[in-house]
Write a protein that holds these residues in place. Structure first.
Motif, PDB file in Angstrom:
ATOM      1  N   LYS A 116      34.506 -83.250 -10.271  1.00  0.00           N
ATOM      2  CA  LYS A 116      34.818 -82.128 -10.852  1.00  0.00           C
ATOM      3  C   LYS A 116      33.748 -82.128 -11.914  1.00  0.00           C
ATOM      4  CE  LYS A 116      37.624 -78.671 -13.352  1.00  0.00           C
ATOM      5  NZ  LYS A 116      38.726 -78.252 -13.672  1.00  0.00           N
ATOM      6  N   GLU A 117      33.811 -83.275 -12.658  1.00  0.00           N
ATOM      7  CA  GLU A 117      32.695 -83.470 -13.662  1.00  0.00           C
ATOM      8  C   GLU A 117      31.458 -83.608 -13.221  1.00  0.00           C
ATOM      9  OE1 GLU A 117      33.735 -87.092 -16.173  1.00  0.00           O
ATOM     10  OE2 GLU A 117      35.704 -85.984 -16.407  1.00  0.00           O
ATOM     11  N   ARG A 118      31.042 -84.182 -12.068  1.00  0.00           N
ATOM     12  CA  ARG A 118      29.796 -84.487 -11.501  1.00  0.00           C
ATOM     13  C   ARG A 118      29.213 -83.076 -10.817  1.00  0.00           C
ATOM     14  NH1 ARG A 118      30.438 -87.401  -6.756  1.00  0.00           N
ATOM     15  NH2 ARG A 118      30.598 -89.021  -8.205  1.00  0.00           N
ATOM     16  N   ASN A 119      30.089 -82.144 -10.326  1.00  0.00           N
ATOM     17  CA  ASN A 119      29.821 -80.652  -9.982  1.00  0.00           C
ATOM     18  C   ASN A 119      29.294 -79.834 -11.272  1.00  0.00           C
ATOM     19  OD1 ASN A 119      30.003 -81.142  -7.295  1.00  0.00           O
ATOM     20  ND2 ASN A 119      32.141 -80.535  -7.195  1.00  0.00           N
ATOM     21  N   GLU A 120      30.141 -79.966 -12.419  1.00  0.00           N
ATOM     22  CA  GLU A 120      29.703 -79.242 -13.552  1.00  0.00           C
ATOM     23  C   GLU A 120      28.547 -79.763 -14.061  1.00  0.00           C
ATOM     24  OE1 GLU A 120      33.039 -79.821 -16.527  1.00  0.00           O
ATOM     25  OE2 GLU A 120      34.409 -78.767 -15.262  1.00  0.00           O
ATOM     26  N   LEU A 121      28.061 -80.946 -13.971  1.00  0.00           N
ATOM     27  CA  LEU A 121      26.857 -81.529 -14.605  1.00  0.00           C
ATOM     28  C   LEU A 121      25.762 -80.902 -13.493  1.00  0.00           C
ATOM     29  CD1 LEU A 121      27.381 -85.178 -15.218  1.00  0.00           C
ATOM     30  CD2 LEU A 121      26.865 -83.640 -17.016  1.00  0.00           C
ATOM     31  N   PHE A 122      26.168 -80.877 -12.584  1.00  0.00           N
ATOM     32  CA  PHE A 122      24.955 -80.532 -11.374  1.00  0.00           C
ATOM     33  C   PHE A 122      24.714 -78.948 -11.703  1.00  0.00           C
ATOM     34  CE2 PHE A 122      24.080 -78.150  -7.477  1.00  0.00           C
ATOM     35  CZ  PHE A 122      23.068 -78.682  -7.057  1.00  0.00           C
ATOM     36  N   TYR A 123      25.835 -78.165 -11.793  1.00  0.00           N
ATOM     37  CA  TYR A 123      25.528 -76.646 -12.015  1.00  0.00           C
ATOM     38  C   TYR A 123      24.740 -76.292 -13.416  1.00  0.00           C
ATOM     39  CZ  TYR A 123      27.860 -75.785  -7.712  1.00  0.00           C
ATOM     40  OH  TYR A 123      28.155 -75.771  -6.387  1.00  0.00           O
ATOM     41  N   LYS A 124      25.420 -76.946 -14.584  1.00  0.00           N
ATOM     42  CA  LYS A 124      24.676 -77.166 -15.903  1.00  0.00           C
ATOM     43  C   LYS A 124      23.090 -77.434 -15.668  1.00  0.00           C
ATOM     44  CE  LYS A 124      28.561 -77.818 -18.727  1.00  0.00           C
ATOM     45  NZ  LYS A 124      29.516 -78.633 -19.532  1.00  0.00           N
ATOM     46  N   ALA A 125      22.713 -78.310 -14.917  1.00  0.00           N
ATOM     47  CA  ALA A 125      21.412 -78.868 -14.766  1.00  0.00           C
ATOM     48  C   ALA A 125      20.486 -77.834 -14.021  1.00  0.00           C
ATOM     49  CB  ALA A 125      21.519 -80.203 -13.994  1.00  0.00           C
TER      50      ALA A 125
ATOM     51  N   GLU B  80      13.466 -69.825 -14.069  1.00  0.00           N
ATOM     52  CA  GLU B  80      14.445 -68.664 -13.076  1.00  0.00           C
ATOM     53  C   GLU B  80      13.667 -69.171 -11.823  1.00  0.00           C
ATOM     54  OE1 GLU B  80      16.237 -65.877 -11.229  1.00  0.00           O
ATOM     55  OE2 GLU B  80      16.760 -66.674 -13.258  1.00  0.00           O
ATOM     56  N   ILE B  81      12.358 -69.414 -11.583  1.00  0.00           N
ATOM     57  CA  ILE B  81      11.911 -69.415 -10.324  1.00  0.00           C
ATOM     58  C   ILE B  81      12.257 -70.830  -9.524  1.00  0.00           C
ATOM     59  CG2 ILE B  81       9.680 -69.637  -8.986  1.00  0.00           C
ATOM     60  CD1 ILE B  81       8.479 -67.798 -11.070  1.00  0.00           C
ATOM     61  N   GLN B  82      12.117 -71.752 -10.243  1.00  0.00           N
ATOM     62  CA  GLN B  82      12.687 -72.762  -9.671  1.00  0.00           C
ATOM     63  C   GLN B  82      14.196 -72.891  -9.093  1.00  0.00           C
ATOM     64  OE1 GLN B  82      11.918 -75.978 -12.266  1.00  0.00           O
ATOM     65  NE2 GLN B  82       9.631 -76.276 -11.581  1.00  0.00           N
ATOM     66  N   ARG B  83      14.942 -72.340 -10.159  1.00  0.00           N
ATOM     67  CA  ARG B  83      16.434 -72.190  -9.837  1.00  0.00           C
ATOM     68  C   ARG B  83      16.616 -71.533  -8.433  1.00  0.00           C
ATOM     69  NH1 ARG B  83      18.487 -70.643 -14.619  1.00  0.00           N
ATOM     70  NH2 ARG B  83      18.219 -68.243 -14.156  1.00  0.00           N
ATOM     71  N   ARG B  84      16.079 -70.293  -8.622  1.00  0.00           N
ATOM     72  CA  ARG B  84      16.262 -69.268  -7.233  1.00  0.00           C
ATOM     73  C   ARG B  84      15.795 -70.024  -6.081  1.00  0.00           C
ATOM     74  NH1 ARG B  84      13.499 -65.261  -9.166  1.00  0.00           N
ATOM     75  NH2 ARG B  84      11.407 -65.886  -8.119  1.00  0.00           N
ATOM     76  N   ARG B  85      14.741 -70.621  -6.025  1.00  0.00           N
ATOM     77  CA  ARG B  85      14.225 -71.246  -4.872  1.00  0.00           C
ATOM     78  C   ARG B  85      15.024 -72.500  -4.403  1.00  0.00           C
ATOM     79  NH1 ARG B  85       7.506 -70.893  -6.081  1.00  0.00           N
ATOM     80  NH2 ARG B  85       7.513 -68.966  -5.864  1.00  0.00           N
TER      81      ARG B  85
ATOM     82  N   SER C 219      10.710 -79.429  -4.902  1.00  0.00           N
ATOM     83  CA  SER C 219      10.624 -80.706  -5.021  1.00  0.00           C
ATOM     84  C   SER C 219      10.942 -80.984  -6.752  1.00  0.00           C
ATOM     85  CB  SER C 219       9.690 -81.152  -4.577  1.00  0.00           C
ATOM     86  OG  SER C 219       9.392 -82.460  -4.744  1.00  0.00           O
ATOM     87  N   VAL C 220      10.115 -80.261  -7.507  1.00  0.00           N
ATOM     88  CA  VAL C 220       9.986 -80.352  -8.731  1.00  0.00           C
ATOM     89  C   VAL C 220      11.473 -80.015  -9.513  1.00  0.00           C
ATOM     90  CG1 VAL C 220       9.202 -79.608 -10.835  1.00  0.00           C
ATOM     91  CG2 VAL C 220       7.531 -79.853  -9.011  1.00  0.00           C
ATOM     92  N   ALA C 221      12.114 -79.040  -8.894  1.00  0.00           N
ATOM     93  CA  ALA C 221      13.591 -78.962  -9.260  1.00  0.00           C
ATOM     94  C   ALA C 221      14.356 -80.011  -8.873  1.00  0.00           C
ATOM     95  CB  ALA C 221      14.083 -77.348  -8.787  1.00  0.00           C
ATOM     96  N   ARG C 222      14.233 -80.331  -7.832  1.00  0.00           N
ATOM     97  CA  ARG C 222      15.124 -81.486  -7.334  1.00  0.00           C
ATOM     98  C   ARG C 222      15.064 -82.761  -8.462  1.00  0.00           C
ATOM     99  NH1 ARG C 222      13.907 -82.374  -1.965  1.00  0.00           N
ATOM    100  NH2 ARG C 222      12.597 -84.229  -2.653  1.00  0.00           N
ATOM    101  N   GLU C 223      13.732 -82.963  -8.543  1.00  0.00           N
ATOM    102  CA  GLU C 223      13.523 -84.335  -9.405  1.00  0.00           C
ATOM    103  C   GLU C 223      14.023 -83.986 -10.841  1.00  0.00           C
ATOM    104  OE1 GLU C 223      12.511 -87.020  -8.372  1.00  0.00           O
ATOM    105  OE2 GLU C 223      12.486 -86.185  -6.379  1.00  0.00           O
ATOM    106  N   LYS C 224      13.887 -82.375 -11.443  1.00  0.00           N
ATOM    107  CA  LYS C 224      14.431 -82.483 -12.798  1.00  0.00           C
ATOM    108  C   LYS C 224      15.867 -82.575 -12.850  1.00  0.00           C
ATOM    109  CE  LYS C 224      11.082 -79.146 -14.378  1.00  0.00           C
ATOM    110  NZ  LYS C 224      10.880 -77.679 -14.804  1.00  0.00           N
ATOM    111  N   ILE C 225      16.720 -82.210 -11.821  1.00  0.00           N
ATOM    112  CA  ILE C 225      18.178 -82.316 -11.615  1.00  0.00           C
ATOM    113  C   ILE C 225      18.677 -83.659 -11.548  1.00  0.00           C
ATOM    114  CG2 ILE C 225      20.145 -81.654 -10.305  1.00  0.00           C
ATOM    115  CD1 ILE C 225      18.678 -79.154  -9.513  1.00  0.00           C
ATOM    116  N   LYS C 226      17.926 -84.529 -10.533  1.00  0.00           N
ATOM    117  CA  LYS C 226      18.137 -85.926 -10.613  1.00  0.00           C
ATOM    118  C   LYS C 226      18.110 -86.851 -11.986  1.00  0.00           C
ATOM    119  CE  LYS C 226      16.873 -87.528  -5.852  1.00  0.00           C
ATOM    120  NZ  LYS C 226      15.757 -88.176  -5.268  1.00  0.00           N
TER     121      LYS C 226
END
Length: 156
Positions: free
Chosen positions: A90-99, A105-110, A140-147
């Protein structure tokens, strides 16, 4: 569970025809043998056959051990998570959705179209009127930022 029969059936052929017998021990342990009619003998045979079929059916369909939580746990296709594991998830999911929410906007949507809705880069490119490679780069950039953001919190 095969039960010992309390009687035996015997068929005897003689010159005058067939004779049928049922042998058994009484309550005092004395052995007895009775001559019976063909009809009674046939009924006993059918009863034996039905009982054997019923026992075989029971063998195939009966549980051979008690159904305890432990046995259900071992049989489970997906082992249930412990309370600690569920809390961490649950904590991991919260962190993920916050990230994800902190992405532009464009990166999040894609990113969401690609990972959550299973669109491919070409489909997203058509929706957004851009090339598939631009979408791929953005995801790819969005994924790296989230990681990177989640890595700060998940390091042990």
């Amino acid at each position: 569970m095969v039960r010992d029969k309390t009687y035996t059936l015997r068929e005897e052929s003689t010159e005058s025809g067939k004779r049928y017998f049922i042998s058994f021990k009484d309550g005092q342990g004395e052995h007895h043998e009775l001559e019976v009619s063909e009809q009674l003998f046939i009924e006993f045979r059918q009863m034996e056959r039905k009982n054997r079929n019923l026992e075989q059916w029971n063998q195939r369909h009966r549980e051979f051990n008690e159904v305890w939580d432990e046995t259900l746990y071992r049989r489970a296709l997906r082992v249930p998570k412990t309370l600690d594991e569920r809390m961490i998830d649950k904590e991991r999911n919260e962190l993920f959705y916050k990230a994800v929410a902190r992405l532009p906007e464009i990166q999040r949507r894609r990113f969401l179209l690609y990972y959550e809705y299973d669109f491919n880069f070409y489909q997203i490119g058509e929706m957004e009127h851009c090339t598939a490679s631009a979408v791929q780069k953005s995801v790819s950039v969005a994924r790296e930022k989230i990681k990177a953001e989640m890595g700060k919190y998940l390091k042990v």
